[in-house]
Motif scaffolding. Structure first.
Motif, PDB file in Angstrom:
ATOM      1  N   GLY A  34     -27.873  45.721  10.663  1.00 38.16           N
ATOM      2  CA  GLY A  34     -27.286  44.548  11.298  1.00 38.16           C
ATOM      3  C   GLY A  34     -26.592  43.660  10.298  1.00 38.16           C
ATOM      4  N   GLN A  35     -27.204  43.499   9.115  1.00 35.53           N
ATOM      5  CA  GLN A  35     -26.600  42.667   8.085  1.00 35.53           C
ATOM      6  C   GLN A  35     -25.306  43.273   7.573  1.00 35.53           C
ATOM      7  OE1 GLN A  35     -29.238  41.690   4.879  1.00 35.53           O
ATOM      8  NE2 GLN A  35     -27.630  40.823   3.600  1.00 35.53           N
ATOM      9  N   THR A  36     -25.310  44.604   7.370  1.00 37.71           N
ATOM     10  CA  THR A  36     -24.104  45.278   6.903  1.00 37.71           C
ATOM     11  C   THR A  36     -22.974  45.111   7.898  1.00 37.71           C
ATOM     12  OG1 THR A  36     -25.418  46.918   5.704  1.00 37.71           O
ATOM     13  CG2 THR A  36     -23.132  47.494   6.192  1.00 37.71           C
ATOM     14  N   PHE A  37     -23.280  45.260   9.184  1.00 38.22           N
ATOM     15  CA  PHE A  37     -22.269  45.125  10.229  1.00 38.22           C
ATOM     16  C   PHE A  37     -21.671  43.724  10.223  1.00 38.22           C
ATOM     17  CE2 PHE A  37     -21.255  43.769  14.585  1.00 38.22           C
ATOM     18  CZ  PHE A  37     -20.248  44.659  14.877  1.00 38.22           C
ATOM     19  N   GLU A  38     -22.531  42.700  10.207  1.00 43.53           N
ATOM     20  CA  GLU A  38     -22.036  41.327  10.254  1.00 43.53           C
ATOM     21  C   GLU A  38     -21.242  40.976   8.996  1.00 43.53           C
ATOM     22  OE1 GLU A  38     -25.069  38.490  11.105  1.00 43.53           O
ATOM     23  OE2 GLU A  38     -25.797  39.551  12.871  1.00 43.53           O
ATOM     24  N   TYR A 199      -5.710  43.392  -0.133  1.00 44.97           N
ATOM     25  CA  TYR A 199      -6.592  42.772   0.854  1.00 44.97           C
ATOM     26  C   TYR A 199      -6.429  43.428   2.219  1.00 44.97           C
ATOM     27  CZ  TYR A 199      -8.460  38.839  -1.843  1.00 44.97           C
ATOM     28  OH  TYR A 199      -9.148  38.066  -2.744  1.00 44.97           O
ATOM     29  N   LEU A 200      -5.187  43.750   2.566  1.00 44.23           N
ATOM     30  CA  LEU A 200      -4.926  44.396   3.851  1.00 44.23           C
ATOM     31  C   LEU A 200      -5.564  45.779   3.901  1.00 44.23           C
ATOM     32  CD1 LEU A 200      -3.443  44.072   6.562  1.00 44.23           C
ATOM     33  CD2 LEU A 200      -1.445  45.138   5.503  1.00 44.23           C
ATOM     34  N   LEU A 201      -5.410  46.544   2.816  1.00 49.49           N
ATOM     35  CA  LEU A 201      -6.030  47.860   2.755  1.00 49.49           C
ATOM     36  C   LEU A 201      -7.548  47.761   2.892  1.00 49.49           C
ATOM     37  CD1 LEU A 201      -4.227  49.914  -0.054  1.00 49.49           C
ATOM     38  CD2 LEU A 201      -4.153  50.285   2.415  1.00 49.49           C
ATOM     39  N   ALA A 202      -8.137  46.803   2.165  1.00 48.61           N
ATOM     40  CA  ALA A 202      -9.585  46.633   2.209  1.00 48.61           C
ATOM     41  C   ALA A 202     -10.050  46.266   3.613  1.00 48.61           C
ATOM     42  CB  ALA A 202     -10.019  45.561   1.214  1.00 48.61           C
ATOM     43  N   ALA A 203      -9.275  45.434   4.301  1.00 54.52           N
ATOM     44  CA  ALA A 203      -9.629  45.039   5.660  1.00 54.52           C
ATOM     45  C   ALA A 203      -9.650  46.254   6.585  1.00 54.52           C
ATOM     46  CB  ALA A 203      -8.641  43.999   6.180  1.00 54.52           C
ATOM     47  N   PHE A 204      -8.649  47.117   6.458  1.00 54.07           N
ATOM     48  CA  PHE A 204      -8.604  48.315   7.302  1.00 54.07           C
ATOM     49  C   PHE A 204      -9.726  49.287   6.954  1.00 54.07           C
ATOM     50  CE2 PHE A 204      -3.986  47.286   8.101  1.00 54.07           C
ATOM     51  CZ  PHE A 204      -4.145  47.089   9.459  1.00 54.07           C
ATOM     52  N   ARG A 205     -10.035  49.407   5.664  1.00 52.15           N
ATOM     53  CA  ARG A 205     -11.100  50.308   5.262  1.00 52.15           C
ATOM     54  C   ARG A 205     -12.461  49.805   5.727  1.00 52.15           C
ATOM     55  NH1 ARG A 205     -10.309  54.403   1.840  1.00 52.15           N
ATOM     56  NH2 ARG A 205     -12.434  54.243   1.064  1.00 52.15           N
ATOM     57  N   LEU A 206     -12.644  48.489   5.718  1.00 48.28           N
ATOM     58  CA  LEU A 206     -13.897  47.921   6.209  1.00 48.28           C
ATOM     59  C   LEU A 206     -14.055  48.136   7.714  1.00 48.28           C
ATOM     60  CD1 LEU A 206     -14.362  44.575   4.245  1.00 48.28           C
ATOM     61  CD2 LEU A 206     -15.899  46.539   4.272  1.00 48.28           C
ATOM     62  N   SER A 207     -12.941  48.359   8.393  1.00 45.17           N
ATOM     63  CA  SER A 207     -13.017  48.649   9.824  1.00 45.17           C
ATOM     64  C   SER A 207     -13.852  49.904  10.078  1.00 45.17           C
ATOM     65  CB  SER A 207     -11.610  48.821  10.411  1.00 45.17           C
ATOM     66  OG  SER A 207     -10.882  47.619  10.337  1.00 45.17           O
ATOM     67  N   LYS A 208     -13.812  50.857   9.134  1.00 42.41           N
ATOM     68  CA  LYS A 208     -14.619  52.077   9.280  1.00 42.41           C
ATOM     69  C   LYS A 208     -16.103  51.740   9.259  1.00 42.41           C
ATOM     70  CE  LYS A 208     -11.213  55.150   7.099  1.00 42.41           C
ATOM     71  NZ  LYS A 208     -10.971  56.125   6.003  1.00 42.41           N
ATOM     72  N   THR A 209     -16.488  50.845   8.336  1.00 42.29           N
ATOM     73  CA  THR A 209     -17.888  50.433   8.265  1.00 42.29           C
ATOM     74  C   THR A 209     -18.304  49.718   9.539  1.00 42.29           C
ATOM     75  OG1 THR A 209     -17.738  50.180   5.862  1.00 42.29           O
ATOM     76  CG2 THR A 209     -19.559  49.048   6.959  1.00 42.29           C
ATOM     77  N   VAL A 210     -17.439  48.827  10.025  1.00 46.01           N
ATOM     78  CA  VAL A 210     -17.734  48.090  11.255  1.00 46.01           C
ATOM     79  C   VAL A 210     -17.886  49.054  12.422  1.00 46.01           C
ATOM     80  CG1 VAL A 210     -16.819  46.443  12.924  1.00 46.01           C
ATOM     81  CG2 VAL A 210     -16.583  45.986  10.475  1.00 46.01           C
ATOM     82  N   ASN A 211     -16.986  50.028  12.542  1.00 42.41           N
ATOM     83  CA  ASN A 211     -17.044  50.976  13.654  1.00 42.41           C
ATOM     84  C   ASN A 211     -18.270  51.878  13.579  1.00 42.41           C
ATOM     85  OD1 ASN A 211     -14.632  49.967  14.656  1.00 42.41           O
ATOM     86  ND2 ASN A 211     -13.373  51.466  13.563  1.00 42.41           N
TER      87      ASN A 211
END
Length: 216
Positions: A34-38, A199-211
């Motif tokens: 849960g912490q990782t997701f948030e 920053y944009l690349l990192a944001a998109f890559r973090l989307s994988k973690t969120v998903n």
């Protein structure tokens, strides 16, 4: 001025972020997930915000660097001041992290840099670019450390790691080009543009973690 730069450099090199990982019991694993997701979701939002700011700043500094040095000087002050805001948002994104001291130190450093740039601009743009150079090298090292530490927990940090290295190189170029103000500001705009891209690349890559966390 040299004393301010020397002190700031020492602070930057001591600035690191420690991410604490909870124990491995089943209940703790749920908490970690849960912490990782948030955290990943909050950081992704922050990276998009920082991308938007950097793009806007690059456009404005490119427009006014040759036509209005007054406005360009104001933008030079705004850039490190925004980093204070960005650091505060980073603290909020990692509000469960018990070790926030490094981030508070980073905010203080950016605040000092904002003041140092304002003072340096009274002497001239070259002096301000030297301050930017030292700041970029220091913050690049911090970003590099942050990316390496967060990669193990969150993933999606390679763009930030590369950006940290690029920041160190960019900072060195600001110092070298300091006495050619137009070229120095152009180099600074390019530095900010690359930062926005990473920053944009990192944001998109973090989307994988969120998903992945959302699907778990």
């Amino acid at each position: 001025m040299k004393k301010v730069l020397h002190t700031s450099a020492q602070l930057w090199l001591n600035n690191t972020l420690k991410i604490e990982i909870m124990s491995s019991s089943s209940l703790s694993n749920v908490a970690i997930g849960g912490q990782t997701f948030e955290t990943a979701r909050s950081l992704r939002r922050l990276y998009f915000i920082r991308t938007a700011f950097s793009v806007t700043w690059v456009i404005l500094i490119s427009l006014f660097a040759k036509t209005s040095m007054g406005i360009a000087s104001a933008l030079l002050i705004i850039y490190p001041a925004w980093d204070v805001v960005g650091t505060v948002l980073d603290i909020r994104a990692n509000y469960r992290n018990p070790s926030k001291t490094p981030q508070y130190v980073n905010a203080a450093i950016s605040g000092i840099t904002t003041i140092a740039v304002g003072i340096a601009l009274q002497k001239g743009v070259p002096e301000a670019l030297i301050v930017f150079g030292v700041w970029a090298i220091g913050t690049g090292l911090i970003q590099l450390i942050l990316g390496l530490r967060r990669r193990k927990l969150l993933g999606g940090q390679w763009p930030m790691i590369i950006s940290g290295g690029q920041s160190v190189i960019g900072g060195a170029s600001f110092i070298v080009l300091a006495h050619a103000p137009t070229m120095g500001i152009t180099s600074l705009a390019g530095y900010a543009a690359f930062g926005a891209f990473y920053y944009l690349l990192a944001a998109f890559r973090l989307s994988k973690t969120v998903n992945l966390e959302a699907a778990a």
